[in-house]
Design an enzyme around this catalytic site. Structure first.
Site, short mmCIF file in Angstrom:
data_model
loop_
_atom_site.label_atom_id
_atom_site.label_comp_id
_atom_site.label_asym_id
_atom_site.label_seq_id
_atom_site.Cartn_x
_atom_site.Cartn_y
_atom_site.Cartn_z
N LYS A 52 0.83 -1.20 0.00
CA LYS A 52 0.00 0.00 0.00
C LYS A 52 0.87 1.25 0.00
O LYS A 52 0.64 2.18 -0.77
CB LYS A 52 -0.92 0.01 1.23
CG LYS A 52 -2.10 -0.93 1.10
CD LYS A 52 -2.81 -1.15 2.42
CE LYS A 52 -3.89 -2.22 2.26
NZ LYS A 52 -4.45 -2.69 3.52
N GLN A 74 -4.91 -1.31 9.74
CA GLN A 74 -4.84 -2.67 9.19
C GLN A 74 -5.44 -3.69 10.17
O GLN A 74 -5.09 -3.70 11.36
CB GLN A 74 -3.36 -3.01 8.90
CG GLN A 74 -3.14 -4.34 8.23
CD GLN A 74 -3.69 -4.40 6.81
OE1 GLN A 74 -3.50 -3.49 6.02
NE2 GLN A 74 -4.39 -5.47 6.49
N ASP A 130 -11.39 2.93 4.07
CA ASP A 130 -11.77 1.51 4.01
C ASP A 130 -13.29 1.37 3.90
O ASP A 130 -13.79 0.30 3.56
CB ASP A 130 -11.31 0.79 5.28
CG ASP A 130 -10.14 -0.15 5.03
OD1 ASP A 130 -9.93 -0.52 3.86
OD2 ASP A 130 -9.47 -0.53 6.00
#
Ligand code: NDP
Length: 298
Positions: A54, A98, A121
């Site tokens: 990422k 995460q 997200d």
């Protein structure tokens, strides 16, 4: 009939190119550089790989990448304090924590602490709710990537029968909402569904997000269907496999399914690359929205 292989890697590269172009224009016209902050707690090897990829792709798209690595014994309070700091940081347009988080931390509480405007997200209840009522929140990256792949195969999905296998909050449920918004007739299946093969056989669009290697067989697929395989499963290494790592397979038995389907995503190289490209796209969209200022509520 042999299915067209949907080249997720190429489509994701195209999307990353569009993101980079938007980032360039934002810099040139407004002097801003979108930023993505990624928070990793602990050292789960798979998460480490995701976070590294990422960060690399964020920088490659011309954006700022902020990595926060915290030890595995970080308290919930410490993580919440970092999230509040990132919420207030004007250089940060997107925040990604995460998952999974260590057991002493309540993931739901952390997600709810993220500013919904920076929740790239799309997991914050406000964004989940906006997707459910169809009012323009941030959409989770994996189902968004699946939708873009579907649109690549067929611009108009109106009236198609779609079956989504899996009902997780991060893939199955948002996927079903997106397909409904595309005017598909949607069925969401799960571990308690009766006669799953017969249900799948009715699907013009079949999305598999189960986490069971090659569970969906070729004879479960309607001839000509579009098959999107979200699953990422590592098989145990075969005897004589020098790498010792084992093969990566999806939730669909690819070799069988490609003989029946009209189009199908491979694993790897299908949905996976789209997920990160959509994360970059969500971040740049968040930066654009921030630039435009607060709009009318609702
Ligand atoms: P979850 O484990 O959260 O959900 C799995 C879903 O599959 C559940 O709804 C479960 O049903 C259902 N299920 C399990 N067994 C069966 C069965 N035998 N028949 C029918 N349904 C079943 O997984 P995720 O949604 O997080 O992920 C799914 C897969 O996608 C995984 O392989 C994961 O690695 C992959 N993934 C890939 C991403 C990418 O970028 N390509 C991103 C995210 C995930 P129930 O609710 O009844 O338990």
């Amino acid at each position: 009939m042999t299915a067209n292989i949907i080249d997720g890697a190429a489509i994701a590269a195209e999307l990353r190119g569009e993101v980079a172009e938007t980032v360039r224009r934002l810099g040139e016209n407004h002097g801003i550089k979108p930023g993505l902050a990624v928070v990793l707690v602990g050292n789960d090897p798979a998460s480490e790989v995701y976070v590294r990829t990422k960060a690399k792709q964020t920088v490659a798209a011309g954006m700022a990448s902020f990595e926060h690595r915290l030890p595995a014994d970080t308290s919930e309070k410490e993580l919440l304090a970092l999230v509040r700091q990132l919420n207030a940081d004007p250089r940060v347009d997107g925040i990604l924590v995460q998952l999974p988080l260590p057991p002493q931390i309540n993931a739901g509480k952390v997600i709810e602490a993220i500013d919904p405007a920076k929740d790239v997200d799309g997991f914050h209840p406000e964004n989940v709710g906006r997707l459910a009522v169809g009012s323009g929140g941030i959409v989770p990256c994996t189902p968004l990537g699946c939708l873009l792949l579907l649109r690549h195969v067929r611009a108009d999905l109106t009236g198609l029968d779609a079956v989504v296998v899996g009902r997780s909050a991060i893939v199955g449920k948002p996927m079903a909402h997106l397909l409904l918004d595309e005017n598909c007739t949607v069925t969401t299946a799960h571990s308690r569904t009766r006669d799953l093969p017969a249900l799948c056989r009715r699907a013009d669009i079949l999305v598999a997000a189960v986490g069971r290697p090659e569970m969906i067989r070729g004879d479960w697929i309607k001839p000509g269907a579009i098959v999107i395989d979200v699953g990422i499963n590592r098989l145990p290494p075969a005897s004589g496999d020098a790498s010792g790592k084992g093969r990566l397979v999806g939730d669909v038995a690819f070799d069988e399914a490609r003989e029946v389907a009209g189009a199908i995503t491979p694993v790897p190289g299908g949905v996976g690359p789209m997920t990160i490209a959509c994360l970059l796209s969500n971040t740049v969209e968040a930066a654009k929205r921030r630039l435009a200022g607060p709009g009318p509520k609702g």
